[in-house]
Write an enzyme that holds these catalytic residues in place. Structure first.
Site, short mmCIF file in Angstrom:
data_model
loop_
_atom_site.label_atom_id
_atom_site.label_comp_id
_atom_site.label_asym_id
_atom_site.label_seq_id
_atom_site.Cartn_x
_atom_site.Cartn_y
_atom_site.Cartn_z
N ASP A 109 0.84 -1.19 0.00
CA ASP A 109 0.00 0.00 0.00
C ASP A 109 0.88 1.25 0.00
O ASP A 109 1.78 1.38 0.82
CB ASP A 109 -0.88 -0.03 1.26
CG ASP A 109 -1.95 1.05 1.25
OD1 ASP A 109 -2.36 1.49 0.15
OD2 ASP A 109 -2.39 1.45 2.35
N ASP A 157 2.58 4.97 -5.63
CA ASP A 157 1.83 6.20 -5.43
C ASP A 157 2.66 7.40 -5.88
O ASP A 157 3.45 7.96 -5.14
CB ASP A 157 1.46 6.35 -3.95
CG ASP A 157 0.61 7.59 -3.69
OD1 ASP A 157 0.34 8.34 -4.65
OD2 ASP A 157 0.22 7.80 -2.53
N HIS A 217 -7.81 9.95 4.11
CA HIS A 217 -7.19 9.03 5.06
C HIS A 217 -7.48 9.46 6.50
O HIS A 217 -7.69 10.63 6.78
CB HIS A 217 -5.68 8.98 4.84
CG HIS A 217 -5.29 8.42 3.51
ND1 HIS A 217 -5.52 7.12 3.16
CD2 HIS A 217 -4.68 8.99 2.44
CE1 HIS A 217 -5.06 6.89 1.94
NE2 HIS A 217 -4.56 8.03 1.48
N GLY A 218 -7.49 8.49 7.40
CA GLY A 218 -7.65 8.79 8.81
C GLY A 218 -9.10 8.76 9.27
O GLY A 218 -10.00 8.35 8.55
N ALA A 235 -11.43 4.64 2.96
CA ALA A 235 -12.85 4.26 2.90
C ALA A 235 -13.38 3.66 4.21
O ALA A 235 -14.44 3.06 4.21
CB ALA A 235 -13.07 3.27 1.75
N SER A 236 -12.65 3.82 5.30
CA SER A 236 -13.19 3.35 6.58
C SER A 236 -14.42 4.16 6.95
O SER A 236 -14.51 5.36 6.67
CB SER A 236 -12.14 3.47 7.69
OG SER A 236 -11.19 2.44 7.61
N ASP A 286 -8.48 0.63 6.95
CA ASP A 286 -7.41 0.62 7.94
C ASP A 286 -7.90 1.19 9.28
O ASP A 286 -7.83 0.53 10.30
CB ASP A 286 -6.21 1.41 7.42
CG ASP A 286 -5.01 1.34 8.35
OD1 ASP A 286 -5.04 0.56 9.32
OD2 ASP A 286 -4.03 2.06 8.12
#
Length: 309
Positions: A82, A104, A180-181, A213-214, A256
């Protein structure tokens, strides 16, 4: 039972409008919890390792833990890097037996991103490994990925089509509003579905990837807060939005933060309720079980990939 490529996984997901969970791993208990859930649900599975996790757990430990999980459960697993930031780390993971790597290059200008991605694609494909790339920038923080809201940019559909054609990349992570986060939205949750539809229409055979996508499930946030260490204002991606995105080419959904919250919430509960406890098995075991329950929920109710192994 083996380490497998994502090629067949994604082809089936594209055809049947569901997504596959790509779950970040850091240690034995997290790997066990995720793989147990996939085994129970008979679901396809991607385990992914960030550069930070690779450094923390050490490469040999992570790959051997994944191999052990496959032997123990019989689950086929795609092992994915990742957010590889350069050619060197992608090459190392290919050489270490990963079946998929992400390069990335989203921080670079368009042409530089293409050149870097092509270099990784050429090496990986020569070794039978598939490649994910990223176009557009997600806001937020995850390990060494740090992008403030002002620097975040959504993916341009025409550039996405050109990028895929010129690089030969196997899947593409796009920016349509996730981050993210645990703190994904300041206002109402928003994903640019019209942009997603345009991208999918231009490159219908390319699996698309949703990072950040959490869902930051309230159950686990509340439990973390109840047992100390407040997590104020956390807000994730509504699960109905993830289900909708799978209708328009999103085949891989990265998760994550939800793993971290599930495990941490349960460990906090055990230690607060049993303050004299000092046996790691007594709190890491329940943490592992919490991950299994959370991943089962994602597989059945969000990704719709239960029974699709």
């Amino acid at each position: 039972m083996a380490l497998v490529s994502t090629k067949e996984m994604f082809a089936k997901a594209l055809n049947e409008d569901y997504a596959i969970g790509a779950f970040n791993v850091n240690n034995m208990e997290i790997i066990q919890g995720i793989v147990d859930a996939a085994s129970i649900e008979n679901a396809p599975l991607i385990l992914q390792v960030s550069a930070g996790a690779r450094k923390y757990a050490k490469p040999a430990y992570l790959t051997k833990l994944v191999e052990a999980a496959i032997i123990d459960t019989g689950v086929d697993v795609a092992l994915h890097l990742d957010h590889g930031e350069d050619f060197d780390i992608c090459k190392k993971c290919v050489d270490d037996g990963f079946t998929s790597v992400m390069i990335d290059g989203s921080k670079h200008p368009f042409e530089e991103n293409i050149a870097l991605t092509k270099e990784v694609v050429e090496y990986a494909h020569a070794h039978g490994v598939v490649v994910e790339a990223e176009l557009g920038k997600l806001a937020g923080v995850e390990d060494n990925v740090k992008v403030d809201a002002r620097s975040a940019t959504f993916t341009d559909p025409d550039e996405a089509a050109e990028f895929v054609e010129r690089t030969g990349v196997d899947s593409l992570a796009i920016a349509i509003g996730t981050s993210h986060g645990a703190y994904k939205f300041k206002g109402d949750p928003y994903l640019d579905f019209e942009r997603l539809k345009k991208i999918h229409a231009l490159i219908p055979d390319t699996p698309l990837v949703l990072h950040g996508a959490s869902s930051v499930l309230k159950e686990f946030v509340d439990r973390c807060n109840e047992y100390g260490g407040k997590i104020p204002g956390a807000q994730g991606v509504p699960e109905e939005m993830i289900r909708e995105a799978a209708k328009y080419g999103i085949c891989k959904v990265n998760i994550d933060t939800d793993l971290r919250l599930a495990m941490t919430a349960e460990i906090r509960r055990v230690l607060v309720e049993n303050p004299a406890e000092f046996d790691p098995r007594k709190y890491l075991g329940p943490g592992r079980d919490a991950i299994t329950r959370m991943v089962q929920h994602k597989i059945k109710n969000v990704l719709n990939c239960s029974g699709r192994k």
